[in-house]
Enzyme design. Sequence first.
Site, PDB file in Angstrom:
ATOM      1  N   PHE A   1       0.832  -1.219   0.000  1.00 46.24           N
ATOM      2  CA  PHE A   1       0.000   0.000   0.000  1.00 46.24           C
ATOM      3  C   PHE A   1       0.860   1.261   0.000  1.00 46.24           C
ATOM      4  CE2 PHE A   1      -3.406  -2.015   3.039  1.00 46.24           C
ATOM      5  CZ  PHE A   1      -3.540  -3.093   2.191  1.00 46.24           C
TER       6      PHE A   1
ATOM      7  N   TYR B   1      -2.886  -9.224  16.375  1.00 49.15           N
ATOM      8  CA  TYR B   1      -2.949  -8.363  15.184  1.00 49.15           C
ATOM      9  C   TYR B   1      -4.243  -7.541  15.205  1.00 49.15           C
ATOM     10  CZ  TYR B   1      -3.331  -6.664  10.433  1.00 49.15           C
ATOM     11  OH  TYR B   1      -3.496  -5.833   9.350  1.00 49.15           O
TER      12      TYR B   1
ATOM     13  N   PRO C   1      -8.979  -1.580   5.606  1.00 49.88           N
ATOM     14  CA  PRO C   1      -9.168  -2.517   4.493  1.00 49.88           C
ATOM     15  C   PRO C   1      -9.442  -3.940   4.961  1.00 49.88           C
ATOM     16  CG  PRO C   1      -7.029  -1.366   4.376  1.00 49.88           C
ATOM     17  CD  PRO C   1      -7.564  -1.187   5.745  1.00 49.88           C
TER      18      PRO C   1
HETATM   19  P1  NDP Z   1       3.303  -5.140   3.009  1.00 49.83           P
HETATM   20  O1  NDP Z   1       3.926  -6.230   3.849  1.00 49.83           O
HETATM   21  O2  NDP Z   1       3.319  -5.293   1.538  1.00 49.83           O
HETATM   22  O3  NDP Z   1       3.958  -3.741   3.373  1.00 49.83           O
HETATM   23  C1  NDP Z   1       4.259  -3.392   4.696  1.00 49.83           C
HETATM   24  C2  NDP Z   1       5.171  -2.188   4.673  1.00 49.83           C
HETATM   25  O4  NDP Z   1       5.476  -1.843   6.027  1.00 49.83           O
HETATM   26  C3  NDP Z   1       6.475  -2.468   3.971  1.00 49.83           C
HETATM   27  O5  NDP Z   1       6.826  -1.339   3.215  1.00 49.83           O
HETATM   28  C4  NDP Z   1       7.469  -2.667   5.106  1.00 49.83           C
HETATM   29  O6  NDP Z   1       8.724  -2.210   4.672  1.00 49.83           O
HETATM   30  C5  NDP Z   1       6.875  -1.726   6.159  1.00 49.83           C
HETATM   31  N1  NDP Z   1       7.251  -2.062   7.512  1.00 49.83           N
HETATM   32  C6  NDP Z   1       6.957  -3.181   8.211  1.00 49.83           C
HETATM   33  N2  NDP Z   1       7.516  -3.118   9.420  1.00 49.83           N
HETATM   34  C7  NDP Z   1       8.175  -1.927   9.482  1.00 49.83           C
HETATM   35  C8  NDP Z   1       8.961  -1.296  10.458  1.00 49.83           C
HETATM   36  N3  NDP Z   1       9.191  -1.853  11.652  1.00 49.83           N
HETATM   37  N4  NDP Z   1       9.480  -0.073  10.188  1.00 49.83           N
HETATM   38  C9  NDP Z   1       9.269   0.500   8.995  1.00 49.83           C
HETATM   39  N5  NDP Z   1       8.537  -0.041   8.016  1.00 49.83           N
HETATM   40  C10 NDP Z   1       8.014  -1.256   8.268  1.00 49.83           C
HETATM   41  O7  NDP Z   1       1.822  -4.989   3.571  1.00 49.83           O
HETATM   42  P2  NDP Z   1       0.545  -4.156   3.052  1.00 49.83           P
HETATM   43  O8  NDP Z   1       0.952  -3.098   2.120  1.00 49.83           O
HETATM   44  O9  NDP Z   1      -0.460  -5.152   2.652  1.00 49.83           O
HETATM   45  O10 NDP Z   1       0.057  -3.543   4.434  1.00 49.83           O
HETATM   46  C11 NDP Z   1       0.243  -2.194   4.791  1.00 49.83           C
HETATM   47  C12 NDP Z   1      -0.600  -1.894   6.011  1.00 49.83           C
HETATM   48  O11 NDP Z   1      -1.952  -2.251   5.733  1.00 49.83           O
HETATM   49  C13 NDP Z   1      -0.234  -2.679   7.265  1.00 49.83           C
HETATM   50  O12 NDP Z   1      -0.388  -1.816   8.373  1.00 49.83           O
HETATM   51  C14 NDP Z   1      -1.258  -3.799   7.301  1.00 49.83           C
HETATM   52  O13 NDP Z   1      -1.498  -4.250   8.614  1.00 49.83           O
HETATM   53  C15 NDP Z   1      -2.462  -3.103   6.736  1.00 49.83           C
HETATM   54  N6  NDP Z   1      -3.491  -3.948   6.128  1.00 49.83           N
HETATM   55  C16 NDP Z   1      -3.175  -4.849   5.131  1.00 49.83           C
HETATM   56  C17 NDP Z   1      -4.190  -5.596   4.556  1.00 49.83           C
HETATM   57  C18 NDP Z   1      -3.940  -6.624   3.489  1.00 49.83           C
HETATM   58  O14 NDP Z   1      -4.826  -7.487   3.278  1.00 49.83           O
HETATM   59  N7  NDP Z   1      -2.847  -6.580   2.769  1.00 49.83           N
HETATM   60  C19 NDP Z   1      -5.583  -5.411   4.966  1.00 49.83           C
HETATM   61  C20 NDP Z   1      -5.783  -4.473   6.027  1.00 49.83           C
HETATM   62  C21 NDP Z   1      -4.769  -3.751   6.558  1.00 49.83           C
HETATM   63  P3  NDP Z   1      10.143  -2.794   5.099  1.00 49.83           P
HETATM   64  O15 NDP Z   1       9.984  -4.279   5.229  1.00 49.83           O
HETATM   65  O16 NDP Z   1      11.021  -2.371   3.959  1.00 49.83           O
HETATM   66  O17 NDP Z   1      10.459  -2.097   6.372  1.00 49.83           O
HETATM   67  C1  8X3 Z   2      -5.553  -7.517   7.057  1.00 47.16           C
HETATM   68  C2  8X3 Z   2      -6.905  -8.083   6.801  1.00 47.16           C
HETATM   69  O1  8X3 Z   2      -8.536  -9.902   7.472  1.00 47.16           O
HETATM   70  O2  8X3 Z   2      -6.207 -10.558   7.153  1.00 47.16           O
HETATM   71  O3  8X3 Z   2      -5.584  -6.579   8.057  1.00 47.16           O
HETATM   72  O4  8X3 Z   2      -6.881  -9.313   9.084  1.00 47.16           O
HETATM   73  S1  8X3 Z   2      -7.122  -9.526   7.687  1.00 47.16           S
END
Ligand code: NDP
Ligand code: 8X3
Length: 249
Positions: free
Chosen positions: A12, A147, A177
């Site tokens: 995202f 989580y 989301p």
């Molecule tokens: P990704 O794993 O693709 O991206 C996560 C991002 O967070 C990466 O850029 C990673 O970068 C960064 N990150 C993780 N830990 C750290 C840290 N300690 N410090 C700095 N950066 C960090 O996941 P998504 O894009 O899918 O998710 C983004 C957000 O959306 C999260 O908060 C997730 O919980 C939330 N979300 C996701 C959903 C899904 O279905 N995908 C649904 C609902 C919510 P790097 O590893 O380079 O540090």
């Molecule tokens: C990510 C969506 O349903 O896997 O936050 O928790 S779910």
Amino acid sequence: MIVLVTGASVGFGAATSRMFVAKGYRVIGAARRAEKLNALAAELGENFLPLKLDVSDRPVVKAALEALPKEWSDIDVLVNNAGLALGLEPAHRASFEDWLTMIETNVTGLAHLTHLLLPGMVERGRGHIVNVGSIAGTYPYPGGNVYGATKAFVKQFSLNLRADLAGTPLRVTNIEPGMVGDTEFSLVRFKGDTARVEKNYEHVRYLVPDDIARSILFAVEQPPYVNINRIEIMPIAQTFSPMTIRRDA
Ligand code: NDP
Ligand code: 8X3
């Protein structure tokens, strides 16, 4: 306008950085993997500033923000997107280290960045905190334990910020989301088990990162008197389960 997006290296955060730069914003993209951020910088040009940091490392985050060049330091929009889920085991089999990592990233990291940037926003009389929560913060599911609890924190923290910011022009939004694919989220959650990741998204028309980036942009581009409190967004393919009933007979 200057936008700080955490978790900008992939998923995202990368999609949001691309969309905001395309719309003329200047974006600071933060994450741990410098090489991914640098590749994004090469793609997006001078309106993208890569910032290597771990949101859970408080001294590093503070120093990185203090060291921002003057022309990048007045951040208008903070997109608290960095976050992760680790594991899907029931609580009694989950790893406590995983729980701590989720809390330190999704809760403490998000709260710390907000705490560091909010006073300047109030002083300048403009700012928008956009948090990335989840449907997991509202709807419990087996294995969601910590989580989901971190995302419930994000939701209530967002609403409480709104309460504290009454009388200021600042805005706060929580993006919630459901199932989104084409990110590393499930690869991280299932610790590199690609077969499990593929199965999770099999035959599902899931959301994609641009759907979330568009929601963030929508909230940010409202007229100044409008605050989008929460956006809960799911794919059509996803909906609610019935309550579980355990029958003993
Ligand atoms: P990704 O794993 O693709 O991206 C996560 C991002 O967070 C990466 O850029 C990673 O970068 C960064 N990150 C993780 N830990 C750290 C840290 N300690 N410090 C700095 N950066 C960090 O996941 P998504 O894009 O899918 O998710 C983004 C957000 O959306 C999260 O908060 C997730 O919980 C939330 N979300 C996701 C959903 C899904 O279905 N995908 C649904 C609902 C919510 P790097 O590893 O380079 O540090
Ligand atoms: C990510 C969506 O349903 O896997 O936050 O928790 S779910």
